[in-house]
Design an enzyme around this catalytic site. Structure first.
Site, PDB file in Angstrom:
ATOM      1  N   GLU A  92      -1.352   5.265   6.686  1.00 40.94           N
ATOM      2  CA  GLU A  92      -0.583   4.072   6.313  1.00 40.94           C
ATOM      3  C   GLU A  92      -0.909   3.594   4.902  1.00 40.94           C
ATOM      4  OE1 GLU A  92       1.892   2.514   7.545  1.00 40.94           O
ATOM      5  OE2 GLU A  92       1.971   2.924   9.691  1.00 40.94           O
TER       6      GLU A  92
ATOM      7  N   SER B 162       6.411   2.789   0.865  1.00 36.92           N
ATOM      8  CA  SER B 162       7.655   2.098   1.248  1.00 36.92           C
ATOM      9  C   SER B 162       7.696   0.665   0.758  1.00 36.92           C
ATOM     10  CB  SER B 162       7.818   2.122   2.771  1.00 36.92           C
ATOM     11  OG  SER B 162       6.731   1.444   3.397  1.00 36.92           O
TER      12      SER B 162
END
Length: 298
Positions: free
Chosen positions: A208, A227
């Protein structure tokens, strides 16, 4: 450590079948009745879908496609400058559209061809063991909603941009896909919640929010960084630490802010050796030892 439920707006299905998404008061869409209704419509599709079948099709609006387009357009130069080459190669190979929101069936079809992964629709939060158990079967549970159009470059929770731009492009890499699958498979042999949580926390600081040295620079490979428009700039100013499983599994952190401490792999080989080796071998006993490891010098 964190509580995964904080990541998502809770979803309730009432006795009459009505689906309610509970946005927090600080959410950009909290006072937008149309946005809330749309979120509930998309969540209802996921709840009604056959778990054994393909993800439901969402007929995205022009405004939703525009949010996707803005995010992809703004992230592209940041990826070119700061994403690790393994992610960039995978992203180019998967070649998802940047001018419209892809359907999860489309994402899954591309991944199945490259690494054997598929996508399943989730209305919001998926229980920790269920989510990681699916990863072990090469299935990624993904939301389908988009962030509020007033802030196309920000979301307080994982939306389809995070799930696809971050994770799907990452999963198009055989090496990143294998690490993700290994984290999922680890949970299948763990009985204690503490051990599962240790896997989830190591996953958080690697897949992550992981960074890695490459060609004299520190590049991002974690889906949460890749992202996020803001995080792509902010990560370079954070404290970088070497990979340390004990610290990753025990350090407190706040998911609502940029991560002030990041763990930097020296290479993809080292990431696979350290994180991958942990995912491949961890059991309840070794996780307990890791969590209660005495600080250096004691």
């Amino acid at each position: 450590m964190f509580e995964e439920g904080q990541l998502y707006s809770p979803v309730t299905q009432h006795a009459d079948g009505r689906v309610e998404v509970h946005l927090g008061a600080d959410h950009p869409g909290f006072t937008d009745a149309s946005y809330r209704a749309r979120r509930e419509e998309i969540a209802a599709l996921a709840l009604a879908a056959d778990p054994a079948g393909p993800p439901p099709t969402v007929t995205y609006t022009d405004a939703e496609h525009e949010v996707w387009r803005i995010a992809c357009t703004e992230l592209a130069p940041k990826h070119a400058r700061s994403a690790h080459s393994e992610y960039l190669r995978a992203k180019a190979t998967l070649a998802l559209p940047e001018d419209r929101v892809p359907q999860l069936t489309e994402v899954g079809a591309g991944l199945r061809r490259l690494t054997g992964w598929t996508y399943a629709a989730a209305p919001g939060l998926v229980a920790l063991r269920e989510f990681y158990g699916a990863l072990g079967q090469r299935v990624f549970h993904s939301t389908q909603y988009l962030r509020h159009p007033s802030q196309p470059l920000y979301t307080p929770e994982p939306d389809v941009i995070h799930e696809v731009v971050g994770h799907a492009n990452q999963l198009a890499s055989p090496r990143f896909a294998r690490l993700t699958e290994a984290a999922g498979r680890a949970t299948a042999r763990l009985e204690t919640d503490a051990a599962v949580k240790a896997v989830a926390d190591v996953f958080w600081f690697t897949m992550e929010f992981g960074v890695m040295r490459e060609d004299g620079d520190v590049k991002a490979y974690g889906a949460g960084i890749l992202s996020s428009y803001g995080e792509m700039d902010a990560y370079r100013h954070m404290e970088f630490r070497s990979l340390d499983l004990h610290v990753m599994a025990t350090i407190p952190y706040d998911i609502t802010t940029y991560q002030p401490i990041l763990f930097c792999a020296e290479s993809l080989d080292q990431l696979e050796d350290v994180a991958g080796g942990f995912f491949d071998t961890v059991d309840d006993e070794s996780a307990d030892r890791l969590l209660h490891l005495a600080p250096a010098g004691c």
